[in-house]
Design a protein around this motif. Structure first.
Motif, mmCIF file in Angstrom:
data_model
loop_
_atom_site.group_PDB
_atom_site.id
_atom_site.type_symbol
_atom_site.label_atom_id
_atom_site.label_comp_id
_atom_site.label_asym_id
_atom_site.label_seq_id
_atom_site.Cartn_x
_atom_site.Cartn_y
_atom_site.Cartn_z
ATOM 1 N N GLN A 1 0.814 -1.209 0.000
ATOM 2 C CA GLN A 1 0.000 0.000 0.000
ATOM 3 C C GLN A 1 0.856 1.271 0.000
ATOM 4 O OE1 GLN A 1 -3.616 0.004 2.386
ATOM 5 N NE2 GLN A 1 -3.215 -2.116 2.967
ATOM 6 N N LEU A 2 2.151 1.099 0.157
ATOM 7 C CA LEU A 2 3.088 2.219 0.082
ATOM 8 C C LEU A 2 3.910 2.090 -1.190
ATOM 9 C CD1 LEU A 2 4.491 2.188 3.742
ATOM 10 C CD2 LEU A 2 2.559 3.516 2.871
ATOM 11 N N SER A 3 4.197 3.213 -1.828
ATOM 12 C CA SER A 3 5.071 3.173 -3.000
ATOM 13 C C SER A 3 6.457 2.730 -2.555
ATOM 14 C CB SER A 3 5.153 4.561 -3.644
ATOM 15 O OG SER A 3 5.889 5.441 -2.811
ATOM 16 N N PRO A 4 7.272 2.178 -3.455
ATOM 17 C CA PRO A 4 8.625 1.736 -3.070
ATOM 18 C C PRO A 4 9.441 2.849 -2.417
ATOM 19 C CG PRO A 4 8.067 0.900 -5.238
ATOM 20 C CD PRO A 4 6.964 1.846 -4.865
ATOM 21 N N GLU A 5 9.338 4.071 -2.950
ATOM 22 C CA GLU A 5 10.108 5.201 -2.387
ATOM 23 C C GLU A 5 9.657 5.522 -0.964
ATOM 24 O OE1 GLU A 5 9.883 5.608 -6.844
ATOM 25 O OE2 GLU A 5 8.436 5.275 -5.228
ATOM 26 N N ASN B 1 10.584 2.662 1.493
ATOM 27 C CA ASN B 1 12.002 2.691 1.841
ATOM 28 C C ASN B 1 12.277 3.734 2.923
ATOM 29 O OD1 ASN B 1 14.896 2.177 1.521
ATOM 30 N ND2 ASN B 1 14.958 4.169 0.492
ATOM 31 N N LEU B 2 11.689 4.906 2.762
ATOM 32 C CA LEU B 2 11.866 5.964 3.764
ATOM 33 C C LEU B 2 11.195 5.588 5.079
ATOM 34 C CD1 LEU B 2 11.211 9.019 1.428
ATOM 35 C CD2 LEU B 2 13.374 8.483 2.546
ATOM 36 N N TYR B 3 10.026 4.966 4.977
ATOM 37 C CA TYR B 3 9.310 4.539 6.179
ATOM 38 C C TYR B 3 10.137 3.529 6.976
ATOM 39 C CZ TYR B 3 6.265 1.708 9.062
ATOM 40 O OH TYR B 3 5.755 0.993 10.113
ATOM 41 N N GLN B 4 10.775 2.591 6.282
ATOM 42 C CA GLN B 4 11.603 1.595 6.960
ATOM 43 C C GLN B 4 12.756 2.271 7.715
ATOM 44 O OE1 GLN B 4 10.722 -1.493 7.248
ATOM 45 N NE2 GLN B 4 9.008 -1.302 5.823
ATOM 46 N N GLN B 5 13.325 3.309 7.115
ATOM 47 C CA GLN B 5 14.396 4.049 7.797
ATOM 48 C C GLN B 5 13.863 4.792 9.015
ATOM 49 O OE1 GLN B 5 17.059 6.354 5.114
ATOM 50 N NE2 GLN B 5 15.893 5.419 3.432
ATOM 51 N N LEU B 6 12.709 5.410 8.840
ATOM 52 C CA LEU B 6 12.097 6.180 9.930
ATOM 53 C C LEU B 6 11.733 5.284 11.109
ATOM 54 C CD1 LEU B 6 11.103 9.092 10.570
ATOM 55 C CD2 LEU B 6 8.871 8.412 9.685
ATOM 56 N N ASN C 1 14.660 14.847 8.660
ATOM 57 C CA ASN C 1 14.752 15.033 7.209
ATOM 58 C C ASN C 1 14.110 13.883 6.439
ATOM 59 O OD1 ASN C 1 16.053 17.508 7.393
ATOM 60 N ND2 ASN C 1 18.098 16.597 7.408
ATOM 61 N N ILE C 2 14.230 12.665 6.963
ATOM 62 C CA ILE C 2 13.569 11.523 6.336
ATOM 63 C C ILE C 2 12.052 11.715 6.366
ATOM 64 C CG2 ILE C 2 13.057 9.046 6.588
ATOM 65 C CD1 ILE C 2 15.958 8.714 7.577
ATOM 66 N N ALA C 3 11.545 12.177 7.514
ATOM 67 C CA ALA C 3 10.108 12.428 7.643
ATOM 68 C C ALA C 3 9.644 13.503 6.664
ATOM 69 C CB ALA C 3 9.772 12.832 9.075
ATOM 70 N N GLN C 4 10.478 14.530 6.470
ATOM 71 C CA GLN C 4 10.118 15.597 5.527
ATOM 72 C C GLN C 4 10.069 15.059 4.096
ATOM 73 O OE1 GLN C 4 9.074 18.654 6.801
ATOM 74 N NE2 GLN C 4 9.319 17.283 8.550
ATOM 75 N N LYS C 5 10.945 14.123 3.773
ATOM 76 C CA LYS C 5 10.921 13.512 2.441
ATOM 77 C C LYS C 5 9.639 12.701 2.246
ATOM 78 C CE LYS C 5 15.964 13.194 1.943
ATOM 79 N NZ LYS C 5 17.143 12.275 1.896
ATOM 80 N N ILE C 6 9.244 12.008 3.300
ATOM 81 C CA ILE C 6 7.978 11.270 3.235
ATOM 82 C C ILE C 6 6.826 12.243 2.995
ATOM 83 C CG2 ILE C 6 6.295 9.947 4.601
ATOM 84 C CD1 ILE C 6 8.638 8.519 5.921
ATOM 85 N N GLY C 7 6.877 13.384 3.663
ATOM 86 C CA GLY C 7 5.843 14.400 3.487
ATOM 87 C C GLY C 7 5.788 14.945 2.072
#
Length: 238
Positions: A17-21, A24-29, A51-57
């Motif tokens: 349900q999440l895009s690959p990008e 990937n960021l979610y796994q890091q977060l 910064n990872i959270a901002q990229k997710i945003g």
């Protein structure tokens, strides 16, 4: 064996349900054990987690953010709820009500300090703090307009610096007040609401000198928690 296969299938279906990008960021977060503000530590280093959270945003849709809010770990849940708040999403109240029923503890790191809090407390706190963002955005707009319209700026003044000072929000005060009212009613109508969250409602309304019609609800919580903050607000409302 069947249970293991079912678990793997369920996990793959969920992450699909999440895009690959975004995934990937979610796994890091999700590896972080604490929610971090933009700058942390004595040296005020920029937080990689932030910064990872901002990229997710930047990348995630509202549907993806809502999925993380309901299924992610506590740090990811807190970040995406605040992203949806910044987007002025109509899903914020739904997620807040879910957090209220599942009010997990969370560690907050900000600057060189930190504190312990809860999911619902933090999204309510962020909603109230949006009032300050609105005020700052209004102040910036006046300043920006005066600079852009000025005919006597200092020699060599670079107008591009205004971008670094920009404060923006999609909310106005009446909209935020309406959302806060709905959150507060949900908090005080739930007899299982935590002491910290009820005290936060009292503290913020005390601060803004608002006498809300919560008297009977607060009498219950004052008796339950024997809280000085709740009692002070009750006395103020009399």
């Amino acid at each position: 064996m069947k249970k293991i296969v079912l678990f793997i299938f369920s996990s793959c279906f969920s992450y699909a349900q999440l895009s690959p990008e975004v995934n990937n960021l979610y796994q890091q977060l999700s590896k972080s054990e604490s929610y971090e503000a933009k700058y942390i530590g004595f040296a005020a280093d920029e937080s990689n987690i932030y910064n990872i959270a901002q990229k997710i945003g930047t990348l995630a849709s509202d549907n993806e953010l809502e999925f993380i809010a309901f299924n992610g770990n506590v740090v990811a849940q807190s970040y995406v709820a605040k992203i949806l708040l910044q987007r002025k999403s109509d899903r914020v109240l739904k997620i807040f009500n879910y957090f209220l029923k599942n009010n997990k503890p969370i560690e907050i790191a900000s600057g060189c300090t930190g504190y312990e809090s809860f999911l619902a407390d933090e999204i309510y706190r962020s909603t109230f703090e949006e009032k300050n963002v609105i005020s700052q955005a209004q102040g910036f707009k006046k300043y920006n307009d005066s600079i852009l319209n000025s005919k006597s700026l200092p020699h060599g003044f670079d107008k591009s610096i205004l971008e670094d000072l920009k404060v923006e929000t999609k909310w106005n005060n009446s909209e935020i007040d309406s959302l806060l009212l709905k959150m507060e009613k949900a908090i005080l109508n739930d007899q299982n609401s935590s002491q910290s969250l009820v005290e936060l409602v009292c503290e913020y309304n005390f601060y803004t000198e608002q006498k809300k019609a919560y008297y009977r609800n607060l009498l219950y919580f004052e008796k339950k928690y024997k809280s000085d903050m709740i009692k002070q607000y009750l006395d103020y409302c009399k």
